[in-house]
Design a protein around this motif. Structure first.
Motif, short mmCIF file in Angstrom:
data_model
loop_
_atom_site.label_atom_id
_atom_site.label_comp_id
_atom_site.label_asym_id
_atom_site.label_seq_id
_atom_site.Cartn_x
_atom_site.Cartn_y
_atom_site.Cartn_z
N ILE A 40 6.73 -42.10 -28.90
CA ILE A 40 7.86 -41.98 -27.97
C ILE A 40 8.73 -43.23 -28.03
O ILE A 40 9.96 -43.16 -28.10
N THR A 41 8.09 -44.40 -28.03
CA THR A 41 8.84 -45.66 -28.10
C THR A 41 9.64 -45.75 -29.40
O THR A 41 10.82 -46.11 -29.39
N SER A 42 9.00 -45.41 -30.52
CA SER A 42 9.68 -45.45 -31.83
C SER A 42 10.84 -44.47 -31.87
O SER A 42 11.93 -44.78 -32.39
N LEU A 43 10.65 -43.27 -31.33
CA LEU A 43 11.70 -42.25 -31.33
C LEU A 43 12.85 -42.64 -30.40
O LEU A 43 14.02 -42.38 -30.71
N GLU A 44 12.52 -43.25 -29.27
CA GLU A 44 13.57 -43.72 -28.35
C GLU A 44 14.43 -44.79 -29.03
O GLU A 44 15.66 -44.79 -28.92
N ASN A 45 13.76 -45.70 -29.74
CA ASN A 45 14.49 -46.74 -30.47
C ASN A 45 15.36 -46.13 -31.57
O ASN A 45 16.52 -46.53 -31.75
N ALA A 46 14.79 -45.15 -32.29
CA ALA A 46 15.56 -44.49 -33.35
C ALA A 46 16.75 -43.74 -32.78
O ALA A 46 17.84 -43.75 -33.37
N GLU A 47 16.55 -43.10 -31.64
CA GLU A 47 17.64 -42.35 -31.00
C GLU A 47 18.77 -43.30 -30.57
O GLU A 47 19.95 -43.02 -30.79
N ASN A 48 18.40 -44.43 -29.99
CA ASN A 48 19.40 -45.40 -29.54
C ASN A 48 20.19 -45.98 -30.71
O ASN A 48 21.43 -46.06 -30.67
N TRP A 49 19.48 -46.38 -31.77
CA TRP A 49 20.16 -46.93 -32.94
C TRP A 49 20.94 -45.85 -33.69
O TRP A 49 21.99 -46.11 -34.29
N GLY A 50 20.45 -44.61 -33.62
CA GLY A 50 21.14 -43.50 -34.27
C GLY A 50 22.46 -43.20 -33.60
O GLY A 50 23.46 -42.90 -34.27
#
Length: 312
Positions: free
Chosen positions: A179-189
């Protein structure tokens, strides 16, 4: 002798439950390995087909010529290569899962080997118990032995519940990391889509790579969790959809085509991962409640047995 047989009965009941659990898990792993073999065959066929498509566009052929003349060769080749990478990726993930299942099967076989004489030893203990009761003038001897059996069963069952809980906590931890990795990816995306430049795109894909690792680990741990729940799920009253739990991340492993699709996949994967996190959490709550209930029952049985022994 009386006390020794009692103690050994408690231990052997635990070993018998372990043996039953391992046999159940082994049968389930075999079933899963068979399904995975079928999936691997399908993925190999898909990979070969995608590879042929790429080779056709890269080589000299009539299709290649028409694609070049129409100005669409580059787009088609790019799309075919992405499809090839996606097929390769899914094949590698499935192969990795198959290897993990084979390792788990070997470990279970070793555990079962060490317990192969358990039933024989149990029958011998029952004979000793019968002989001792017949020879004893103690009126409550049989009742004490029966309470020892119940104690052994409960201790073994509590151990299984605790093992399932530990496995579930590991799944929960992996899902939290995903979840943390995906949240970071979503924000940078999101930043990347609005012109964040090379750095934002690079960082986004770093988080995507990490999310993939986290999700694979979560899937592996979910498989172990599901196996631990096999012989306790009825008492805990949980329905575990193994297909759903093990395949929820496949959507994320399908590969990416455009930035828009990357962002959409990240968002959808994040949603699904959060949902599974909550499902696992609810199962863990039920497991904890069941452990508390069984520990209370065990305490009462031990108290009853001790009072009976004192009165003998």
């Amino acid at each position: 002798m009386f006390t020794e047989i009692n103690e050994r009965l408690v231990e052997i009941r635990g070993d018998l439950r372990k043996k039953e659990k391992y046999e159940l898990q082994l049968a389930d792993y075999y079933k899963e390995a068979e399904l995975l073999d079928e999936r691997l065959s399908e993925l190999r066929i898909q990979f070969k087909a995608e590879k042929v498509d790429v080779e056709k566009l890269e080589g000299f052929s009539l299709t290649n010529l028409f694609a070049t003349l129409s100005g669409s060769k580059h787009d088609k080749l790019s799309k075919e290569k992405q499809d090839l990478l996606a097929a390769q990726h899914k094949l590698e993930e499935a192969a990795k899962s198959k290897m993990e299942i084979e390792e788990a099967i070997q470990k279970l076989k070793q555990k079962l080997f060490h317990l192969k004489n358990t039933e024989y030893e149990y029958q011998q203990l029952l004979l000793q118990k019968e002989t001792l009761i017949k020879a004893s003038s103690l009126s409550y001897a049989n009742d004490v032995f029966e309470l020892s059996e119940k104690e052994g069963n409960l201790k073994a069952y509590i151990a299984e519940l605790e093992e399932a809980k530990i496995a579930g906590e590991r799944v929960k931890h992996s899902l939290k990391q995903a979840i943390t990795s995906l949240e970071n990816a979503e924000n940078w995306g999101a930043l990347d889509m609005f012109g964040g430049g090379t750095i934002s795109g690079f960082v986004k894909h770093q988080h995507i790579d990490q999310a993939e690792k986290d999700l694979h680990e979560a899937q592996t741990r979910m498989r172990q969790f599901q196996k631990e729940l096999l012989d306790v799920k009825e008492a805990v009253q949980v329905e575990v959809n193994i297909s759903e739990m093990l395949k929820f991340a496949d959507f994320f492993f399908d590969g990416f085509i455009t930035d828009y699709m990357v962002q959409g996949k990240i968002t959808e994967s994040l949603k699904q991962t959060r949902e599974h996190y909550e499902k696992v959490n609810q199962i863990l709550i039920k497991l904890s409640n069941q452990i508390d209930q069984k520990e209370s029952e065990l305490k009462n049985i031990q108290l009853e047995k001790n009072e009976m022994i004192i009165s003998l």
